[in-house]
Design a protein around this motif. Sequence first.
Motif, PDB file in Angstrom:
ATOM      1  N   TYR A  47       0.816  -1.217   0.000  1.00 12.11           N
ATOM      2  CA  TYR A  47       0.000   0.000   0.000  1.00 12.11           C
ATOM      3  C   TYR A  47       0.850   1.268   0.000  1.00 12.11           C
ATOM      4  CZ  TYR A  47      -3.651  -3.296   1.284  1.00 12.11           C
ATOM      5  OH  TYR A  47      -4.515  -4.354   1.308  1.00 12.11           O
TER       6      TYR A  47
ATOM      7  N   SER B 272       3.370   4.053  -1.384  1.00  7.27           N
ATOM      8  CA  SER B 272       3.937   4.609  -2.614  1.00  7.27           C
ATOM      9  C   SER B 272       5.460   4.536  -2.488  1.00  7.27           C
ATOM     10  CB  SER B 272       3.502   6.069  -2.778  1.00  7.27           C
ATOM     11  OG  SER B 272       4.116   6.878  -1.786  1.00  7.27           O
TER      12      SER B 272
ATOM     13  N   GLU C  43       7.573   6.979  -2.403  1.00  3.49           N
ATOM     14  CA  GLU C  43       7.992   7.992  -1.437  1.00  3.49           C
ATOM     15  C   GLU C  43       7.677   7.537  -0.017  1.00  3.49           C
ATOM     16  OE1 GLU C  43       7.420  11.091   1.410  1.00  3.49           O
ATOM     17  OE2 GLU C  43       5.711  10.177   0.403  1.00  3.49           O
ATOM     18  N   GLU C  44       6.508   6.945   0.198  1.00  2.36           N
ATOM     19  CA  GLU C  44       6.136   6.458   1.522  1.00  2.36           C
ATOM     20  C   GLU C  44       7.043   5.307   1.962  1.00  2.36           C
ATOM     21  OE1 GLU C  44       1.356   7.486   1.570  1.00  2.36           O
ATOM     22  OE2 GLU C  44       2.041   5.567   0.745  1.00  2.36           O
ATOM     23  N   ARG C  45       7.359   4.436   1.023  1.00  4.83           N
ATOM     24  CA  ARG C  45       8.240   3.314   1.366  1.00  4.83           C
ATOM     25  C   ARG C  45       9.606   3.827   1.815  1.00  4.83           C
ATOM     26  NH1 ARG C  45       8.544  -2.330   0.330  1.00  4.83           N
ATOM     27  NH2 ARG C  45      10.682  -3.020   0.567  1.00  4.83           N
TER      28      ARG C  45
END
Length: 119
Positions: free
Chosen positions: A18, A20, A22-24
């Motif tokens: 789930y 993105s 950038e989030e990862r």
Amino acid sequence: MPTVREPDGLAKSSRNRYLSAEERARALAISRALFAAADEFCSGERSVEKLLAIARTNLAIVDHLQHLELVDCDTLRRAESPLRRPAALCAAAYVGSTRLIDNVILSLSAAKRDQSSNG
């Protein structure tokens, strides 16, 4: 059992899909925070407050830190300073809308093994 990790260090979870890109990248702060505290533990730090502060500083990049606890491995009660028993440093944090969890075990015997293998 040790936490199974992705090649980049993120704890393996079906929730990782789930995130993105950038989030990862920001989610990696969770494992980095736990390992930063574990490194200090291996270097001799036994203060629960200092170890939590090290982890908390490294977690500033996550969107919401839900939990950060250092608990006794046997009782799961909050660990007391100075650490003299195996403890688990546990984190739950949101990156974006995804809740991620991770932990590392701080063990005195593991710390002694790590120190003797490093020199």
